[in-house]
Design a protein around this motif. Structure first.
Motif, PDB file in Angstrom:
ATOM      1  N   VAL A  96     -18.877  -5.724 -12.811  1.00 36.16           N
ATOM      2  CA  VAL A  96     -19.956  -6.147 -13.703  1.00 36.16           C
ATOM      3  C   VAL A  96     -20.828  -7.195 -13.015  1.00 36.16           C
ATOM      4  O   VAL A  96     -22.046  -7.195 -13.170  1.00 36.16           O
ATOM      5  CB  VAL A  96     -19.372  -6.708 -15.019  1.00 36.16           C
ATOM      6  N   CYS A  97     -20.226  -8.070 -12.204  1.00 33.28           N
ATOM      7  CA  CYS A  97     -20.966  -9.133 -11.526  1.00 33.28           C
ATOM      8  C   CYS A  97     -21.710  -8.651 -10.283  1.00 33.28           C
ATOM      9  O   CYS A  97     -22.527  -9.385  -9.732  1.00 33.28           O
ATOM     10  CB  CYS A  97     -20.019 -10.270 -11.148  1.00 33.28           C
ATOM     11  N   GLU A  98     -21.451  -7.441  -9.831  1.00 31.51           N
ATOM     12  CA  GLU A  98     -22.127  -6.926  -8.644  1.00 31.51           C
ATOM     13  C   GLU A  98     -23.597  -6.637  -8.954  1.00 31.51           C
ATOM     14  O   GLU A  98     -23.967  -6.398 -10.097  1.00 31.51           O
ATOM     15  CB  GLU A  98     -21.442  -5.647  -8.148  1.00 31.51           C
ATOM     16  N   PRO A  99     -24.449  -6.622  -7.906  1.00 33.36           N
ATOM     17  CA  PRO A  99     -25.882  -6.351  -8.114  1.00 33.36           C
ATOM     18  C   PRO A  99     -26.133  -4.946  -8.656  1.00 33.36           C
ATOM     19  O   PRO A  99     -25.300  -4.049  -8.511  1.00 33.36           O
ATOM     20  CB  PRO A  99     -26.491  -6.493  -6.714  1.00 33.36           C
ATOM     21  N   ARG A 100     -27.281  -4.765  -9.274  1.00 34.14           N
ATOM     22  CA  ARG A 100     -27.630  -3.472  -9.868  1.00 34.14           C
ATOM     23  C   ARG A 100     -27.748  -2.357  -8.829  1.00 34.14           C
ATOM     24  O   ARG A 100     -27.464  -1.211  -9.129  1.00 34.14           O
ATOM     25  CB  ARG A 100     -28.946  -3.590 -10.632  1.00 34.14           C
ATOM     26  N   ASP A 101     -28.184  -2.714  -7.609  1.00 30.73           N
ATOM     27  CA  ASP A 101     -28.365  -1.670  -6.599  1.00 30.73           C
ATOM     28  C   ASP A 101     -27.051  -1.037  -6.143  1.00 30.73           C
ATOM     29  O   ASP A 101     -27.059   0.005  -5.501  1.00 30.73           O
ATOM     30  CB  ASP A 101     -29.169  -2.177  -5.397  1.00 30.73           C
ATOM     31  N   VAL A 102     -25.918  -1.679  -6.484  1.00 32.55           N
ATOM     32  CA  VAL A 102     -24.616  -1.052  -6.214  1.00 32.55           C
ATOM     33  C   VAL A 102     -23.901  -0.738  -7.535  1.00 32.55           C
ATOM     34  O   VAL A 102     -22.686  -0.784  -7.634  1.00 32.55           O
ATOM     35  CB  VAL A 102     -23.723  -1.917  -5.294  1.00 32.55           C
ATOM     36  N   GLU A 103     -24.724  -0.468  -8.559  1.00 39.11           N
ATOM     37  CA  GLU A 103     -24.277  -0.026  -9.878  1.00 39.11           C
ATOM     38  C   GLU A 103     -23.510  -1.074 -10.679  1.00 39.11           C
ATOM     39  O   GLU A 103     -22.703  -0.742 -11.536  1.00 39.11           O
ATOM     40  CB  GLU A 103     -23.474   1.269  -9.759  1.00 39.11           C
ATOM     41  N   GLY A 104     -23.772  -2.359 -10.407  1.00 46.01           N
ATOM     42  CA  GLY A 104     -23.222  -3.428 -11.227  1.00 46.01           C
ATOM     43  C   GLY A 104     -24.234  -3.824 -12.290  1.00 46.01           C
ATOM     44  O   GLY A 104     -25.332  -3.273 -12.359  1.00 46.01           O
ATOM     45  N   LEU A 105     -23.880  -4.790 -13.129  1.00 44.39           N
ATOM     46  CA  LEU A 105     -24.801  -5.279 -14.166  1.00 44.39           C
ATOM     47  C   LEU A 105     -25.512  -6.562 -13.746  1.00 44.39           C
ATOM     48  O   LEU A 105     -26.308  -7.098 -14.491  1.00 44.39           O
ATOM     49  CB  LEU A 105     -24.045  -5.519 -15.474  1.00 44.39           C
ATOM     50  N   ASP A 106     -25.186  -7.066 -12.569  1.00 45.51           N
ATOM     51  CA  ASP A 106     -25.844  -8.242 -12.010  1.00 45.51           C
ATOM     52  C   ASP A 106     -25.672  -9.473 -12.906  1.00 45.51           C
ATOM     53  O   ASP A 106     -26.570 -10.302 -13.018  1.00 45.51           O
ATOM     54  CB  ASP A 106     -27.331  -7.959 -11.778  1.00 45.51           C
ATOM     55  N   ILE A 107     -24.502  -9.599 -13.535  1.00 41.73           N
ATOM     56  CA  ILE A 107     -24.197 -10.776 -14.348  1.00 41.73           C
ATOM     57  C   ILE A 107     -23.700 -11.869 -13.405  1.00 41.73           C
ATOM     58  O   ILE A 107     -22.805 -11.655 -12.606  1.00 41.73           O
ATOM     59  CB  ILE A 107     -23.163 -10.459 -15.444  1.00 41.73           C
ATOM     60  N   MET A 108     -24.312 -13.033 -13.515  1.00 40.08           N
ATOM     61  CA  MET A 108     -24.048 -14.117 -12.581  1.00 40.08           C
ATOM     62  C   MET A 108     -22.720 -14.814 -12.866  1.00 40.08           C
ATOM     63  O   MET A 108     -22.417 -15.136 -14.008  1.00 40.08           O
ATOM     64  CB  MET A 108     -25.187 -15.122 -12.675  1.00 40.08           C
ATOM     65  N   ASP A 109     -21.949 -15.070 -11.808  1.00 38.52           N
ATOM     66  CA  ASP A 109     -20.756 -15.907 -11.889  1.00 38.52           C
ATOM     67  C   ASP A 109     -21.226 -17.339 -11.663  1.00 38.52           C
ATOM     68  O   ASP A 109     -21.696 -17.686 -10.574  1.00 38.52           O
ATOM     69  CB  ASP A 109     -19.740 -15.480 -10.831  1.00 38.52           C
ATOM     70  N   ILE A 110     -21.115 -18.192 -12.675  1.00 40.14           N
ATOM     71  CA  ILE A 110     -21.672 -19.538 -12.624  1.00 40.14           C
ATOM     72  C   ILE A 110     -21.059 -20.369 -11.509  1.00 40.14           C
ATOM     73  O   ILE A 110     -21.758 -21.119 -10.834  1.00 40.14           O
ATOM     74  CB  ILE A 110     -21.501 -20.232 -13.986  1.00 40.14           C
ATOM     75  N   ARG A 111     -19.762 -20.244 -11.283  1.00 37.28           N
ATOM     76  CA  ARG A 111     -19.123 -21.037 -10.220  1.00 37.28           C
ATOM     77  C   ARG A 111     -19.680 -20.661  -8.849  1.00 37.28           C
ATOM     78  O   ARG A 111     -19.952 -21.535  -8.030  1.00 37.28           O
ATOM     79  CB  ARG A 111     -17.617 -20.841 -10.252  1.00 37.28           C
ATOM     80  N   LEU A 112     -19.838 -19.358  -8.599  1.00 39.80           N
ATOM     81  CA  LEU A 112     -20.392 -18.927  -7.311  1.00 39.80           C
ATOM     82  C   LEU A 112     -21.843 -19.371  -7.163  1.00 39.80           C
ATOM     83  O   LEU A 112     -22.270 -19.777  -6.082  1.00 39.80           O
ATOM     84  CB  LEU A 112     -20.291 -17.405  -7.170  1.00 39.80           C
ATOM     85  N   PHE A 113     -22.594 -19.295  -8.250  1.00 37.98           N
ATOM     86  CA  PHE A 113     -23.992 -19.696  -8.218  1.00 37.98           C
ATOM     87  C   PHE A 113     -24.119 -21.192  -7.928  1.00 37.98           C
ATOM     88  O   PHE A 113     -24.937 -21.612  -7.107  1.00 37.98           O
ATOM     89  CB  PHE A 113     -24.672 -19.341  -9.545  1.00 37.98           C
ATOM     90  N   ASN A 114     -23.285 -22.018  -8.579  1.00 37.43           N
ATOM     91  CA  ASN A 114     -23.300 -23.460  -8.344  1.00 37.43           C
ATOM     92  C   ASN A 114     -22.945 -23.759  -6.889  1.00 37.43           C
ATOM     93  O   ASN A 114     -23.575 -24.590  -6.241  1.00 37.43           O
ATOM     94  CB  ASN A 114     -22.331 -24.158  -9.294  1.00 37.43           C
ATOM     95  N   SER A 115     -21.950 -23.065  -6.372  1.00 33.93           N
ATOM     96  CA  SER A 115     -21.551 -23.250  -4.975  1.00 33.93           C
ATOM     97  C   SER A 115     -22.701 -22.900  -4.035  1.00 33.93           C
ATOM     98  O   SER A 115     -22.959 -23.608  -3.054  1.00 33.93           O
ATOM     99  CB  SER A 115     -20.326 -22.385  -4.677  1.00 33.93           C
ATOM    100  N   ALA A 116     -23.412 -21.826  -4.333  1.00 28.21           N
ATOM    101  CA  ALA A 116     -24.549 -21.423  -3.496  1.00 28.21           C
ATOM    102  C   ALA A 116     -25.655 -22.477  -3.531  1.00 28.21           C
ATOM    103  O   ALA A 116     -26.243 -22.800  -2.488  1.00 28.21           O
ATOM    104  CB  ALA A 116     -25.087 -20.077  -3.966  1.00 28.21           C
ATOM    105  N   LEU A 117     -25.942 -23.030  -4.705  1.00 25.50           N
ATOM    106  CA  LEU A 117     -26.978 -24.059  -4.809  1.00 25.50           C
ATOM    107  C   LEU A 117     -26.584 -25.328  -4.054  1.00 25.50           C
ATOM    108  O   LEU A 117     -27.423 -25.945  -3.384  1.00 25.50           O
ATOM    109  CB  LEU A 117     -27.266 -24.382  -6.275  1.00 25.50           C
ATOM    110  N   LEU A 118     -25.314 -25.709  -4.137  1.00 24.56           N
ATOM    111  CA  LEU A 118     -24.851 -26.889  -3.404  1.00 24.56           C
ATOM    112  C   LEU A 118     -24.957 -26.663  -1.896  1.00 24.56           C
ATOM    113  O   LEU A 118     -25.369 -27.554  -1.149  1.00 24.56           O
ATOM    114  CB  LEU A 118     -23.414 -27.228  -3.798  1.00 24.56           C
ATOM    115  N   ARG A 119     -24.612 -25.462  -1.447  1.00 26.24           N
ATOM    116  CA  ARG A 119     -24.728 -25.144  -0.018  1.00 26.24           C
ATOM    117  C   ARG A 119     -26.187 -25.162   0.435  1.00 26.24           C
ATOM    118  O   ARG A 119     -26.493 -25.554   1.560  1.00 26.24           O
ATOM    119  CB  ARG A 119     -24.096 -23.793   0.277  1.00 26.24           C
ATOM    120  N   LYS A 120     -27.078 -24.779  -0.455  1.00 26.72           N
ATOM    121  CA  LYS A 120     -28.510 -24.822  -0.129  1.00 26.72           C
ATOM    122  C   LYS A 120     -28.962 -26.270   0.081  1.00 26.72           C
ATOM    123  O   LYS A 120     -29.744 -26.558   0.986  1.00 26.72           O
ATOM    124  CB  LYS A 120     -29.313 -24.158  -1.257  1.00 26.72           C
ATOM    125  N   TRP A 121     -28.468 -27.189  -0.751  1.00 24.60           N
ATOM    126  CA  TRP A 121     -28.802 -28.597  -0.573  1.00 24.60           C
ATOM    127  C   TRP A 121     -28.265 -29.118   0.750  1.00 24.60           C
ATOM    128  O   TRP A 121     -28.948 -29.889   1.437  1.00 24.60           O
ATOM    129  CB  TRP A 121     -28.259 -29.442  -1.728  1.00 24.60           C
TER     130      TRP A 121
END
Length: 166
Positions: A96-121
């Motif tokens: 379900v969390c996988e991107p739509r182009d690989v037949e997922g629903l592209d629902i964001m995992d908040i922990r992974l998203f937060n980790s990505a934003l921190l790494r961007k900083w």
């Protein structure tokens, strides 16, 4: 606090220089303008308020609770109880969390998203050459090199502690 700030803004008088001559004084009604001497003070008040709120959230362990609740709401939407009873989970949460182009629903995992934003900083701190924000972080925390230290100081903000945890 908001009444006090509003009173400061509405009780001040402003005069504009036109060709070197001041115009008649007037009361501003649209908030602060660029260069207004009250702007840094107002900014600091807002930041302090947000810091206090985030400190309370962490003390009450609400961050983890909110992440769990968010995930629970999303799962219940997909597989929760309905009028016919519990829905059947026909696909995994990972799918379900996988991107739509690989037949997922592209629902964001908040922990992974937060980790990505921190790494961007962290990347920005390392790669950017200047800027007031970088100078402030370097003077307060020691810059991106201090992120390698495992020791946490009392002066470290919650955000900086999260960056160190990456």
């Amino acid at each position: 606090m908001t009444r006090w700030i509003k009173a400061c803004l509405e009780s001040s008088f402003v005069s504009v220089l036109v060709n070197g001559s001041p115009t008649k004084e007037f009361i501003p009604h649209k908030g602060l303008r660029q260069g207004d001497p009250l702007a840094p003070f107002l900014f600091l008040n807002v930041v302090e308020g947000l810091a206090g709120v985030s400190r309370n959230v962490v003390e009450l362990n609400l961050v983890e609770s909110l992440a769990i609740e968010n995930k629970k709401i999303k799962r219940n939407f997909l597989w929760g109880w309905g009028s016919e009873g519990r829905k059947i989970a026909r696909v995994s949460w990972k799918k379900v969390c996988e991107p739509r182009d690989v037949e997922g629903l592209d629902i964001m995992d908040i922990r992974l998203f937060n980790s990505a934003l921190l790494r961007k900083w962290i990347w920005r701190l390392h790669s950017r050459k200047g800027g007031l924000w970088k100078q402030i972080l370097e003077s307060k925390y020691g810059g991106w090199r201090s992120l390698k230290e495992s020791r946490v100081y009392n002066k470290d903000s919650l955000w900086w502690r999260d960056l160190k945890g990456i």
